[in-house]
Design a protein around this motif. Structure first.
Motif, PDB file in Angstrom:
ATOM      1  N   PHE A  77       0.853  -1.188   0.000  1.00  0.00           N
ATOM      2  CA  PHE A  77       0.000   0.000   0.000  1.00  0.00           C
ATOM      3  C   PHE A  77       0.888   1.237   0.000  1.00  0.00           C
ATOM      4  CE2 PHE A  77      -1.907  -3.545   2.138  1.00  0.00           C
ATOM      5  CZ  PHE A  77      -3.207  -3.585   1.686  1.00  0.00           C
ATOM      6  N   TRP A  78       0.239   2.389  -0.134  1.00  0.00           N
ATOM      7  CA  TRP A  78       0.972   3.653  -0.047  1.00  0.00           C
ATOM      8  C   TRP A  78       0.384   4.503   1.069  1.00  0.00           C
ATOM      9  CZ3 TRP A  78       1.005   0.777  -4.332  1.00  0.00           C
ATOM     10  CH2 TRP A  78       2.221   0.662  -5.006  1.00  0.00           C
ATOM     11  N   ALA A  79       1.246   4.958   1.972  1.00  0.00           N
ATOM     12  CA  ALA A  79       0.806   5.832   3.064  1.00  0.00           C
ATOM     13  C   ALA A  79       0.452   7.215   2.546  1.00  0.00           C
ATOM     14  CB  ALA A  79       1.889   5.932   4.131  1.00  0.00           C
ATOM     15  N   ASP A  80       0.972   7.559   1.390  1.00  0.00           N
ATOM     16  CA  ASP A  80       0.523   8.767   0.696  1.00  0.00           C
ATOM     17  C   ASP A  80       0.800   8.618  -0.791  1.00  0.00           C
ATOM     18  OD1 ASP A  80       3.376   9.258   0.852  1.00  0.00           O
ATOM     19  OD2 ASP A  80       2.953  11.372   0.438  1.00  0.00           O
ATOM     20  N   SER A  91       4.323  10.352  -9.579  1.00  0.00           N
ATOM     21  CA  SER A  91       3.570   9.270  -8.944  1.00  0.00           C
ATOM     22  C   SER A  91       4.459   8.404  -8.056  1.00  0.00           C
ATOM     23  CB  SER A  91       2.925   8.395 -10.028  1.00  0.00           C
ATOM     24  OG  SER A  91       2.462   7.182  -9.500  1.00  0.00           O
ATOM     25  N   ASN A  92       4.058   8.220  -6.803  1.00  0.00           N
ATOM     26  CA  ASN A  92       4.786   7.304  -5.924  1.00  0.00           C
ATOM     27  C   ASN A  92       4.663   5.869  -6.419  1.00  0.00           C
ATOM     28  OD1 ASN A  92       5.759   9.264  -4.185  1.00  0.00           O
ATOM     29  ND2 ASN A  92       4.096   9.030  -2.704  1.00  0.00           N
ATOM     30  N   TYR A  93       3.519   5.546  -7.015  1.00  0.00           N
ATOM     31  CA  TYR A  93       3.337   4.213  -7.591  1.00  0.00           C
ATOM     32  C   TYR A  93       4.382   3.968  -8.674  1.00  0.00           C
ATOM     33  CZ  TYR A  93       1.523   0.526 -10.578  1.00  0.00           C
ATOM     34  OH  TYR A  93       1.412  -0.611 -11.344  1.00  0.00           O
ATOM     35  N   LYS A  94       4.539   4.906  -9.601  1.00  0.00           N
ATOM     36  CA  LYS A  94       5.510   4.743 -10.687  1.00  0.00           C
ATOM     37  C   LYS A  94       6.929   4.615 -10.142  1.00  0.00           C
ATOM     38  CE  LYS A  94       7.612   7.145 -14.632  1.00  0.00           C
ATOM     39  NZ  LYS A  94       7.923   5.889 -15.341  1.00  0.00           N
ATOM     40  N   LEU A  95       7.262   5.476  -9.179  1.00  0.00           N
ATOM     41  CA  LEU A  95       8.597   5.433  -8.580  1.00  0.00           C
ATOM     42  C   LEU A  95       8.849   4.070  -7.945  1.00  0.00           C
ATOM     43  CD1 LEU A  95      11.174   7.027  -7.692  1.00  0.00           C
ATOM     44  CD2 LEU A  95       9.936   7.591  -5.595  1.00  0.00           C
ATOM     45  N   THR A  96       7.856   3.565  -7.209  1.00  0.00           N
ATOM     46  CA  THR A  96       8.003   2.288  -6.523  1.00  0.00           C
ATOM     47  C   THR A  96       8.041   1.131  -7.509  1.00  0.00           C
ATOM     48  OG1 THR A  96       6.719   3.241  -4.702  1.00  0.00           O
ATOM     49  CG2 THR A  96       7.120   0.874  -4.637  1.00  0.00           C
ATOM     50  N   SER A 109      -2.131  -8.525  -7.870  1.00  0.00           N
ATOM     51  CA  SER A 109      -3.394  -8.408  -7.136  1.00  0.00           C
ATOM     52  C   SER A 109      -3.191  -8.023  -5.679  1.00  0.00           C
ATOM     53  CB  SER A 109      -4.174  -9.722  -7.208  1.00  0.00           C
ATOM     54  OG  SER A 109      -3.425 -10.782  -6.633  1.00  0.00           O
ATOM     55  N   HIS A 110      -1.943  -8.037  -5.219  1.00  0.00           N
ATOM     56  CA  HIS A 110      -1.614  -7.658  -3.841  1.00  0.00           C
ATOM     57  C   HIS A 110      -1.051  -6.241  -3.759  1.00  0.00           C
ATOM     58  CE1 HIS A 110      -1.167 -12.072  -2.242  1.00  0.00           C
ATOM     59  NE2 HIS A 110      -2.353 -11.829  -2.786  1.00  0.00           N
ATOM     60  N   ILE A 111      -1.064  -5.530  -4.877  1.00  0.00           N
ATOM     61  CA  ILE A 111      -0.533  -4.161  -4.913  1.00  0.00           C
ATOM     62  C   ILE A 111      -1.713  -3.207  -5.019  1.00  0.00           C
ATOM     63  CG2 ILE A 111       0.903  -2.521  -6.176  1.00  0.00           C
ATOM     64  CD1 ILE A 111       2.546  -4.954  -7.167  1.00  0.00           C
ATOM     65  N   TYR A 112      -1.896  -2.384  -3.992  1.00  0.00           N
ATOM     66  CA  TYR A 112      -3.067  -1.520  -3.890  1.00  0.00           C
ATOM     67  C   TYR A 112      -2.669  -0.057  -4.088  1.00  0.00           C
ATOM     68  CZ  TYR A 112      -5.818  -5.483  -2.370  1.00  0.00           C
ATOM     69  OH  TYR A 112      -6.466  -6.687  -2.341  1.00  0.00           O
ATOM     70  N   SER A 113      -2.890   0.426  -5.299  1.00  0.00           N
ATOM     71  CA  SER A 113      -2.627   1.824  -5.618  1.00  0.00           C
ATOM     72  C   SER A 113      -3.949   2.573  -5.722  1.00  0.00           C
ATOM     73  CB  SER A 113      -1.853   1.936  -6.936  1.00  0.00           C
ATOM     74  OG  SER A 113      -2.575   1.303  -7.991  1.00  0.00           O
TER      75      SER A 113
END
Length: 266
Positions: A77-80, A91-96, A109-113
Motif C-alpha cells: 500500500f501507499w501511506a501517501d 507518482s509514488n506508484y511509478k517510482l516504486t 493483485s496484492h498491490i493496492y494503488s
C-alpha cells in the motif's frame, strides 16, 4: 556500522555512517519483519511512501532477499500518493514500480494503488474502502485500541519541515481522527492534490520506520526525536508519530543526526 539509542521505550534510533550501511540494515529489518508476520499471520502488509525511500529499499530486490523473502505473501500500500496518473513522474506508484516492484515477485493483485481516474476526494474514499474490506477479511490486522487498520509496517521518510506522508505542518488533516485515508488539495509541495493516511492509522501500525537522511533534516530530527522539550507538534507532524501498540524505529545517516547527542556514539 550503526550507533543505536532509545528515544523512548517503544522507539529506537539507528544512525549510520553511510547510506549503503543504512540501506543494508533497512533491508534486513524489513525482511525480518516479513518473515515474522508471514509465520504469524500468513501475510505481510506494508505501506510505503516515495522519495529516496524507494532507492534505500533497493537491496530487498538483490541477493539474498530476492530469493528468501516470501514475496507472494506481501500486500503493498501507499501511506501517501499524489493525485496524478500512474505513469506521471510525480507518482509514488511509478517510482516504486520502477525502482522496486518490477524487480521482485509480488503479486499484482496484492498491490493496492489509488484510482488515478477519480477526483482526489473520491480516490481517498475508494482507497479507504479497499483497506476496510481487507481489514474485514483480516488480511490487514486490526488495532484493539481504536479499530483502525494495523499494518505490519508503515515506512515513512521525514521531510525537512517535519512532515511525514502528506501530513504537513499546521494542516487541518493533522486533526482528522475518524478518516483512515484523507486528502489534501493544497500541498505546500507540488503536486498540490494528494491522499494520505491519517495520524491514527500511522500510530496503529505494529511497526513504523522513519528514514531521515541529509543535513537539511537535522533540525527537524532534533525537535522530533527529543521529546523532553516542549514543542508544538502541529509544527512538526512527525512528532505526532507515537505507535499505540507498536514500535517506532528511526533510520538516519550522521548528517541528519548531527544535532543529536547519540550521533557521537559509534
Amino acid at each position: 556500522m550503526a550507533a543505536s539509542g532509545n528515544a523512548e521505550n517503544n522507539s529506537e534510533l539507528r544512525i549510520f555512517g553511510s547510506l549503503d550501511d543504512l540501506a543494508t540494515d533497512l533491508a534486513e529489518y524489513i525482511a525480518q519483519l516479513s518473515e515474522m508476520f508471514v509465520k504469524e499471520r500468513g501475510f505481510f502488509t506494508i505501506a510505503l511512501t516515495g522519495g529516496s525511500l524507494i532507492y534505500l529499499i533497493r537491496k530487498l530486490s538483490e541477493a539474498p532477499y530476492n530469493k528468501t523473502v516470501d514475496w507472494a505473501k506481501w500486500y503493498v500500500f501507499w501511506a501517501d500518493e499524489r493525485a496524478v496518473a500512474k505513469n506521471h513522474v510525480a507518482s509514488n506508484y511509478k517510482l516504486t514500480k520502477d525502482g522496486f516492484l518490477s524487480k521482485v515477485s509480488i503479486l499484482n493483485s496484492h498491490i493496492y494503488s489509488i484510482n488515478d481516474n477519480s477526483t482526489v476526494e473520491e480516490a481517498a474514499r475508494e482507497y479507504e474502502f479497499a483497506i476496510r474490506q481487507l481489514v474485514r477479511m483480516r488480511t490487514i490486522d486490526v488495532s484493539e485500541h481504536n479499530d483502525c487498520p494495523k499494518f505490519d509496517l508503515i515506512l515513512l521518510e521525514l521531510g525537512s519541515d517535519g512532515h511525514i506522508a502528506s501530513l504537513f505542518p499546521h494542516h487541518k488533516t493533522l486533526e482528522h481522527k475518524e478518516d483512515w485515508v484523507t486528502y489534501i488539495t493544497d500541498s505546500p509541495e507540488s503536486p498540490p492534490e494528494r491522499i494520505t493516511f491519517s495520524i491514527p492509522v500511522i500510530n496503529s501500525a505494529s511497526n513504523v520506520a522513519i528514514v531521515a537522511i541529509g543535513n537539511e533534516k537535522a533540525m527537524a530530527v532534533q525537535f522530533v526525536v527529543d521529546r523532553s522539550t516542549s514543542f508544538d507538534a502541529f509544527k512538526l507532524p512527525a512528532r505526532l508519530v507515537n505507535p499505540t501498540e507498536g514500535k517506532l524505529v528511526w533510520f538516519m545517516d550522521k548528517p541528519a543526526a548531527s544535532f543529536l547527542d547519540s550521533a557521537d556514539e559509534s
